[in-house]
Design an enzyme around this catalytic site. Sequence first.
Site, PDB file in Angstrom:
ATOM      1  N   LYS A  13       0.934  -0.937   0.140  1.00 55.17           N
ATOM      2  CA  LYS A  13       0.163   0.005  -0.845  1.00 55.17           C
ATOM      3  C   LYS A  13       1.215   1.500   0.184  1.00 55.17           C
ATOM      4  CE  LYS A  13      -2.242  -0.655   3.410  1.00 55.17           C
ATOM      5  NZ  LYS A  13      -1.901  -2.119   4.121  1.00 55.17           N
ATOM      6  N   ARG A  88      -9.527   0.758   8.628  1.00 54.65           N
ATOM      7  CA  ARG A  88      -9.084  -0.191   8.854  1.00 54.65           C
ATOM      8  C   ARG A  88     -10.837  -1.013   9.922  1.00 54.65           C
ATOM      9  NH1 ARG A  88      -2.956   1.070   8.597  1.00 54.65           N
ATOM     10  NH2 ARG A  88      -2.158  -1.157   9.096  1.00 54.65           N
ATOM     11  N   ARG A 123      11.883  -6.018   5.210  1.00 56.53           N
ATOM     12  CA  ARG A 123      11.020  -4.675   5.296  1.00 56.53           C
ATOM     13  C   ARG A 123      12.176  -3.706   5.555  1.00 56.53           C
ATOM     14  NH1 ARG A 123       4.403  -2.203   5.487  1.00 56.53           N
ATOM     15  NH2 ARG A 123       4.930  -3.170   7.567  1.00 56.53           N
ATOM     16  N   ARG A 156      11.158  -1.886  11.442  1.00 56.78           N
ATOM     17  CA  ARG A 156      10.194  -1.048  12.202  1.00 56.78           C
ATOM     18  C   ARG A 156       9.494  -1.877  13.105  1.00 56.78           C
ATOM     19  NH1 ARG A 156       4.614   0.345   8.228  1.00 56.78           N
ATOM     20  NH2 ARG A 156       4.129  -0.687   9.861  1.00 56.78           N
ATOM     21  N   ARG A 167      -0.480  -9.194  13.235  1.00 55.94           N
ATOM     22  CA  ARG A 167      -1.338  -7.850  12.415  1.00 55.94           C
ATOM     23  C   ARG A 167      -1.884  -8.121  11.195  1.00 55.94           C
ATOM     24  NH1 ARG A 167       4.099  -5.405  10.819  1.00 55.94           N
ATOM     25  NH2 ARG A 167       2.893  -3.801   9.653  1.00 55.94           N
TER      26      ARG A 167
HETATM   27  P1  AMP Z   1       1.245   0.682   9.478  1.00 54.62           P
HETATM   28  O1  AMP Z   1       1.791   1.446   9.321  1.00 54.62           O
HETATM   29  O2  AMP Z   1      -0.409   1.314   7.542  1.00 54.62           O
HETATM   30  O3  AMP Z   1       1.003  -0.906   8.682  1.00 54.62           O
HETATM   31  O4  AMP Z   1      -0.027   0.843  10.541  1.00 54.62           O
HETATM   32  C1  AMP Z   1       0.645   0.458  11.296  1.00 54.62           C
HETATM   33  C2  AMP Z   1      -0.545   0.160  12.880  1.00 54.62           C
HETATM   34  O5  AMP Z   1      -0.916   1.737  12.814  1.00 54.62           O
HETATM   35  C3  AMP Z   1      -1.383  -0.660  12.758  1.00 54.62           C
HETATM   36  O6  AMP Z   1      -0.969  -1.739  13.002  1.00 54.62           O
HETATM   37  C4  AMP Z   1      -2.163   0.357  13.751  1.00 54.62           C
HETATM   38  O7  AMP Z   1      -1.840  -0.198  15.492  1.00 54.62           O
HETATM   39  C5  AMP Z   1      -2.103   1.362  13.366  1.00 54.62           C
HETATM   40  N1  AMP Z   1      -3.139   1.876  12.425  1.00 54.62           N
HETATM   41  C6  AMP Z   1      -2.492   2.331  11.291  1.00 54.62           C
HETATM   42  N2  AMP Z   1      -3.445   2.749  10.484  1.00 54.62           N
HETATM   43  C7  AMP Z   1      -4.585   2.348  11.870  1.00 54.62           C
HETATM   44  C8  AMP Z   1      -6.288   2.322  11.449  1.00 54.62           C
HETATM   45  N3  AMP Z   1      -6.148   3.653   9.905  1.00 54.62           N
HETATM   46  N4  AMP Z   1      -7.011   2.395  12.466  1.00 54.62           N
HETATM   47  C9  AMP Z   1      -6.068   1.573  13.470  1.00 54.62           C
HETATM   48  N5  AMP Z   1      -5.083   1.593  13.280  1.00 54.62           N
HETATM   49  C10 AMP Z   1      -4.411   2.374  12.533  1.00 54.62           C
END
Ligand code: AMP
Length: 213
Positions: A13, A88, A123, A156, A167
């Site tokens: 993404k 999400r 990653r 990360r 996740r």
């Molecule tokens: P990402 O970088 O998009 O993989 O997001 C990393 C983490 O941030 C996720 O595993 C969630 O804990 C949190 N997160 C990011 N976007 C959302 C969202 N829209 N709703 C809830 N938690 C989020």
Amino acid sequence: MKLIILGAPGAGKGTQAQVLEQTFSIPAISTGAMIRHAIKDETQTGIEAKKFIDKGQLVPDDMIIRMLEERLSMPDCKNGFILDGFPRTIPQAEAFDRNSDGSYKVISIEVSDEAIIERLTGRRECAVCATPYHIVNKPSSKGEICEKCGGNLITREDDTPETISKRLAVYHKQTEPLKNYYKDSGKLITIHGKESISDTTAELLAALGHKQD
Ligand code: AMP
């Protein structure tokens, strides 16, 4: 153009959102990156959100909705935006719809769980500007340094094997139902994430009806 990109963690993404940002000159907005910034800055939101991220869980809807609405009210979003990692959950999608004119498209990038696990372990991310890299699929030409800003590349904290499987489970349970939500409203475009980033981009742009040079 207003776009939502759906997909499991590691589906690509963020990488594709950055390509689209360049192609369409509209901001790519990553709620995950916003939260990581808040954690780094030790804001109240960041301190609260860290408890969830560390466990591989989603941050509460009200916190993320507030954060996103604030971001979307900024002037650079006037001509459109690309959402990477939002919504999400169904309540997030409903909150977005309450403030939207409905003129957006949703792209779901499909990648198998096996491929996701392989991808996430390789990653890397720039500690300064959050540009995504991968040790095999998208290495930096400057080694462990970001090509864009010279920042250090890091893994990360939530890309550990235990957190990755949590996740993925969260994705299947809480986020995947969004595909039906958007299918029902006729907005869903499904594409298949490829090995190569540029092949995925080509499929994505074709699905959006955009001709590549
Ligand atoms: P990402 O970088 O998009 O993989 O997001 C990393 C983490 O941030 C996720 O595993 C969630 O804990 C949190 N997160 C990011 N976007 C959302 C969202 N829209 N709703 C809830 N938690 C989020």
